[in-house]
Design an enzyme around this catalytic site. Structure first.
Site, PDB file in Angstrom:
ATOM      1  N   PHE A   1     -12.216  -6.765  13.713  1.00 28.56           N
ATOM      2  CA  PHE A   1     -11.135  -7.265  12.875  1.00 28.56           C
ATOM      3  C   PHE A   1     -10.705  -6.183  11.869  1.00 28.56           C
ATOM      4  O   PHE A   1     -11.537  -5.618  11.168  1.00 28.56           O
ATOM      5  CB  PHE A   1     -11.597  -8.522  12.126  1.00 28.56           C
ATOM      6  CG  PHE A   1     -10.546  -9.048  11.187  1.00 28.56           C
ATOM      7  CD1 PHE A   1      -9.331  -9.502  11.669  1.00 28.56           C
ATOM      8  CD2 PHE A   1     -10.774  -9.069   9.822  1.00 28.56           C
ATOM      9  CE1 PHE A   1      -8.353  -9.976  10.801  1.00 28.56           C
ATOM     10  CE2 PHE A   1      -9.803  -9.551   8.950  1.00 28.56           C
ATOM     11  CZ  PHE A   1      -8.585  -9.998   9.442  1.00 28.56           C
ATOM     12  N   GLN A   2      -9.421  -5.903  11.827  1.00 29.21           N
ATOM     13  CA  GLN A   2      -8.839  -4.890  10.936  1.00 29.21           C
ATOM     14  C   GLN A   2      -9.439  -3.512  11.136  1.00 29.21           C
ATOM     15  O   GLN A   2      -9.548  -2.719  10.209  1.00 29.21           O
ATOM     16  CB  GLN A   2      -8.929  -5.335   9.468  1.00 29.21           C
ATOM     17  CG  GLN A   2      -8.140  -6.623   9.237  1.00 29.21           C
ATOM     18  CD  GLN A   2      -7.853  -6.917   7.794  1.00 29.21           C
ATOM     19  OE1 GLN A   2      -8.675  -6.659   6.928  1.00 29.21           O
ATOM     20  NE2 GLN A   2      -6.684  -7.483   7.529  1.00 29.21           N
TER      21      GLN A   2
ATOM     22  N   LYS B   1     -17.663  -0.247   5.437  1.00 24.28           N
ATOM     23  CA  LYS B   1     -18.115  -1.222   4.444  1.00 24.28           C
ATOM     24  C   LYS B   1     -19.618  -1.124   4.193  1.00 24.28           C
ATOM     25  O   LYS B   1     -20.078  -1.213   3.052  1.00 24.28           O
ATOM     26  CB  LYS B   1     -17.748  -2.629   4.908  1.00 24.28           C
ATOM     27  CG  LYS B   1     -18.000  -3.684   3.838  1.00 24.28           C
ATOM     28  CD  LYS B   1     -17.319  -4.992   4.161  1.00 24.28           C
ATOM     29  CE  LYS B   1     -17.474  -5.961   2.997  1.00 24.28           C
ATOM     30  NZ  LYS B   1     -16.796  -7.232   3.248  1.00 24.28           N
TER      31      LYS B   1
ATOM     32  N   GLU C   1       0.815  -1.223   0.000  1.00 23.70           N
ATOM     33  CA  GLU C   1       0.000   0.000   0.000  1.00 23.70           C
ATOM     34  C   GLU C   1       0.844   1.266   0.000  1.00 23.70           C
ATOM     35  O   GLU C   1       0.448   2.291  -0.553  1.00 23.70           O
ATOM     36  CB  GLU C   1      -0.962   0.009   1.193  1.00 23.70           C
ATOM     37  CG  GLU C   1      -2.107  -0.988   1.080  1.00 23.70           C
ATOM     38  CD  GLU C   1      -1.749  -2.372   1.597  1.00 23.70           C
ATOM     39  OE1 GLU C   1      -0.568  -2.610   1.914  1.00 23.70           O
ATOM     40  OE2 GLU C   1      -2.660  -3.218   1.680  1.00 23.70           O
TER      41      GLU C   1
ATOM     42  N   MET D   1      24.438   8.327   2.859  1.00 22.82           N
ATOM     43  CA  MET D   1      24.252   9.644   3.444  1.00 22.82           C
ATOM     44  C   MET D   1      24.501   9.617   4.956  1.00 22.82           C
ATOM     45  O   MET D   1      25.092  10.545   5.517  1.00 22.82           O
ATOM     46  CB  MET D   1      22.839  10.148   3.133  1.00 22.82           C
ATOM     47  CG  MET D   1      22.568  11.562   3.609  1.00 22.82           C
ATOM     48  SD  MET D   1      23.777  12.734   2.960  1.00 22.82           S
ATOM     49  CE  MET D   1      22.903  13.402   1.558  1.00 22.82           C
TER      50      MET D   1
END
Ligand SMILES: Cc1cc2nc3c(=O)[nH]c(=O)nc-3n(C[C@H](O)[C@H](O)[C@H](O)COP(=O)(O)OP(=O)(O)OC[C@H]3O[C@@H](n4cnc5c(N)ncnc54)[C@H](O)[C@@H]3O)c2cc1C
Ligand SMILES: Cc1ncc(C[n+]2csc(CCOP(=O)(O)OP(=O)(O)O)c2C)c(N)n1
Ligand SMILES: [Mg+2]
Lengths: 158, 567
Positions: B112-113, B162, B50, B473
């Site tokens: 959940f999630q 949802k 993602e 760096m």
């Protein structure tokens, strides 16, 4: 470079919608600004709320605070006040054994009175300029206040 | 039209003219993906992480000037995307990022999630929404696109539970937005602009300080005209590369920590800084109290909070750079400018005294050479992205940028892992140019799974890995400021980058010499495939010149003379 820090009152008009208050408090914590007190309530007959925030910082920081507040999408207006009428309320609980008439006289000097007398405690209120409320709270120390609650300041431009 | 929330998302994206969406599906966003399956309005590019979806959307936006769109699921899908949101927020990139959320009835139950996505994104987006009713969705999406692209651009996050994506409501996108609390100020104050033109006319050593806002405003060509009409030299920030062409005689160079000596000296000597869409970042100013000490400051910015945030502006102008520059151009003939030729000459002298350069080595490839060489071979024909580190600074220093939107790099957040996915987004937006990502052996591993996306979707990004076997760096700072204690920066153990590319169906090259490099680049560009070109470069090269953090711009560490090896 330490710049002089000043106490400032900022009023913010916001759309009354979910999570608008967190947007404001997140901004203060995220950018390291101080909140001394914050009050919020809906503005009658409108979809807006008004917040009064007492903060402190250098001139530059206060300027950033007002600009950053204004950048938040649901913020309509930000006032950084100079010439204001400012009031704060406090409620104080005393043991019933204390001298009620002394307390009452003190309260009256600070726009207050005893508002409740119960079995074990009395409750007094005062409403005055924040600095005077501060003074009052010093003065009543010897009456053994059990609990103090301050409302935070509200303010209006003159 | 009565449709579901999920269908509304699709229809709204169509109405906004979106042609590419980057994303990754999951439970909470499945209703929307089901509609994506059924539609042919736009292309969906499945990234393999993602974070990469959001960076790709950033790259797409940078190259096209349009709003980038990414789509993700709830919980871990969202948290993976947060780095991308923060990156876009810091660099003012317009995005709309749509995430799924658990159904309304489950919010707050540790479902959940479930994660408080808007709570997390609040501090790294321009604005965000939790949609609680599908009836609000058309308005919210329309607002999201408008807010992302207008004013100071930035990412807007829309979190949709949802059940809201399943809810059927009326869809009407033909709504007039009425955002009474959000009205960006785009027109500069005319009187103030006149005063600025007079200040310019009286200045002896004025200097344009050009920032990324010029590119946001699509004002590069107007700025070029203004610079030339006035004859005033200009310095660019890292975010403004390409506003002026590299060969413009009035371009002094990049300023700041790794800017050129001449740019930083010009900034220290100028008597009038004309800042256009730049935000006085600490990488640019060095020690604030010494920054442009002798100068009055003109600051044009669309965000009032940028003005006088760090450096006090004597001439603040809130407005869109394009409008303000057009107003300035219309006043150019009215106000008689000084002749700045002796000022330009002294700036040129700074450049001759300490030019931006590097020393070649007969045995080992120098990373700067590689970048210069790509410039010679591809030049204007390539769009460039980078990851973060030394290679990023060298790219800004040595690539010959000729146009705005040619360069996309993570400036404000400095996100390793940005380059490859961003280059895919750039390629999707600008398929006719070669898409080059200059990256490091550290950074490339932070999104190398995107090889799969690029191969699958035929986004032939050429990743040039400047392999110094170091987190270079950080190693440079350890060399200079930590007595060469190389704590956890020595990358001796490495994957086989050639095989890595090949494992995903890309092409891999490992090169040690100039000839090998030329051949590899030619081959990769001709074959038009996803490639890793691993270039073995001198390990201990430092990015020079350099203003140590917190130092003054005029106190630069300079390139060491050839022969004095710095290892
Ligand atoms: C390792 C590393 C080293 C770095 N070293 C340097 C360095 O040496 N030199 C350097 O320059 N940078 C350097 N950077 C990048 C630096 O961190 C900043 O990202 C960069 O300097 C910011 O550029 P900017 O001022 O142009 O602002 P941007 O981040 O591009 O911001 C744009 C400004 O323009 C305004 N704006 C946006 N749209 C408009 C519009 N339409 N009209 C008017 N104003 C608008 C915005 O409000 C904002 O103030 C480095 C980064 C890294 C990772
Ligand atoms: C996600 C992330 N983690 C850590 C850093 C700190 N950091 C900045 S540059 C750098 C080294 C990058 O190494 P490499 O990609 O090999 O580039 P080089 O400097 O060697 O060119 C690191 C670790 C960062 N910018 N981003
Ligand atoms: Mg490296």
């Amino acid at each position: 470079m330490i710049e002089n820090s000043e106490r400032r009152v900022v009023s913010v008009i916001v759309i009354n919608e979910a999570s608008v208050l967190s947007r404001i408090t997140d901004l203060f914590s995220g950018r390291g600004y101080n909140i001394t007190s914050l009050t919020v309530a809906p503005i009658p007959d409108s979809k807006y709320s008004r917040l009064t925030i007492v903060t402190s910082g250098s001139i530059r920081v206060i300027e950033q605070i007002t600009k950053q507040l204004h950048k938040l999408i649901p913020v309509l207006r930000v006032y950084e006040h100079n010439d204001i009428v400012e009031k704060e309320m406090a409620l104080i609980k005393f043991p019933i054994a204390e001298n009620i008439s002394d307390i009452n006289t003190l309260c009256e000097a600070y726009n207050g009175k005893i508002v409740n007398i119960g079995e074990n405690v009395i409750i007094a209120m005062v409403a005055d300029e924040p600095q005077r409320v501060e003074n009052f709270l010093q003065a009543i120390k010897r009456y053994n206040p059990k609990e103090i609650v301050r409302s935070g300041a509200v303010a209006l431009e003159r | 039209m009565q449709i579901s929330g999920a269908q509304m998302v699709i229809e709204a994206l169509k109405c906004e003219g979106v042609d590419t969406v980057f994303g990754y599906p999951g439970g909470a966003i499945m209703n929307v993906y089901d509609e994506i399956y059924k539609q042919d309005y736009f292309k969906h590019i499945l990234t393999r992480h993602e974070q990469a979806a959001v960076h790709a959307a950033e790259g797409y936006s940078k190259a096209s000037g349009k709003v980038g769109v990414a789509m993700i699921t709830s919980g871990p899908g969202f948290t993976n995307a947060v780095t991308g949101l923060a990156d876009a927020y810091m660099d003012s990139i317009p995005l709309v990022v749509i995430s799924g959320q658990v159904p309304m009835s489950l919010i707050g139950t540790d479902a959940f999630q479930e994660i408080d996505a808007v709570g997390i994104s609040r501090s790294c987006t321009k604005h965000n929404y939790l949609v609680t009713d599908a009836a609000d969705l058309p308005r919210i999406l329309k607002e999201a696109f408008y807010i992302a692209a207008s004013g100071r651009p930035g990412p807007v996050h829309v979190d949709i539970p949802k059940d809201v994506t399943a809810q059927i409501e009326k869809f009407d996108y033909d709504i007039k937005l009425n955002l009474e609390t959000y009205k960006p100020h785009v027109k500069g104050n005319t009187r103030q602009i006149k005063k600025v033109m007079e200040a310019i006319a009286h200045a002896k050593r004025p200097l344009f300080y050009l920032g990324g806002g010029v590119i946001n405003a699509n004002a590069a060509y107007e700025v070029r005209e203004l610079v030339h009409k006035t004859g005033i030299p200009a310095v660019e920030t890292f975010m403004a590369r390409g506003v002026l062409s590299y060969d413009d005689e009035l371009l002094v160079g990049m300023l700041g920590m790794h800017g050129s000596y001449a740019s930083n000296m010009a900034m220290s000597e100028t008597d009038l800084v004309i800042a256009l869409g730049a935000r006085f970042d600490d990488r640019v100013t060095g020690k604030l109290s010494e920054f442009a000490k002798n100068a009055d400051v003109v600051h044009v910015d669309i965000d009032p909070a940028s003005i006088s945030k760090l450096v006090n502006a004597d001439y603040p102008i809130v407005g869109d750079v394009k409008n303000v520059v057009l107003d300035m151009l219309s006043l150019c003939d009215v106000v008689k400018n000084e002749d700045y030729s002796s000022w330009r000459e002294s700036v040129n002298n700074f450049n001759e005294l300490h030019p931006l350069t590097f020393y070649e080595d007969s045995e080992r490839l120098k990373p700067q050479w590689v970048i210069k060489r790509v410039g010679e071979l591809l030049g204007d024909g390539a769009n460039i992205t980078t990851d973060v580190g030394q290679h990023q600074m060298w790219t800004s220093q040595f690539y010959p940028f000729t146009r705005p939107r040619q360069f996309a790099s993570s400036g404000g957040l400095g996100t390793m892992g940005f380059g490859f996915p961003a280059a895919m987004g750039v390629k999707a937006a600008s398929p006719d140019k070669v898409s080059i990502n200059f990256t490091g052996d550290g950074s490339i591993l932070m999104n190398c799974q995107e090889l799969m996306t690029a191969v699958e979707k035929k986004l032939p990004v050429v990743n040039i890995i400047l392999n110094n076997n170091f987190l270079g760096m950080v190693r440079q700072w350890q060399t200079l400021f930590y007595d060469k204690r190389y704590a956890e920066t020595d990358l001796q153990v490495q994957p086989d980058f050639v095989k890595l590319a090949e494992a995903f169906g890309g092409l891999g090259y490992r090169v040690h010499t100039k000839e090998e490099f030329d051949a590899a680049l030619k081959d990769a560009v001709e074959k038009n495939v996803v490639a890793f070109i691993e270039v073995i470069v001198y390990r201990l090269e430092n990015v020079m010149p350099m203003v140590p953090a917190g130092g003054s711009l005029f106190n630069m560490m300079l390139l060491e003379k050839k022969g004095e090896d710095n290892d």
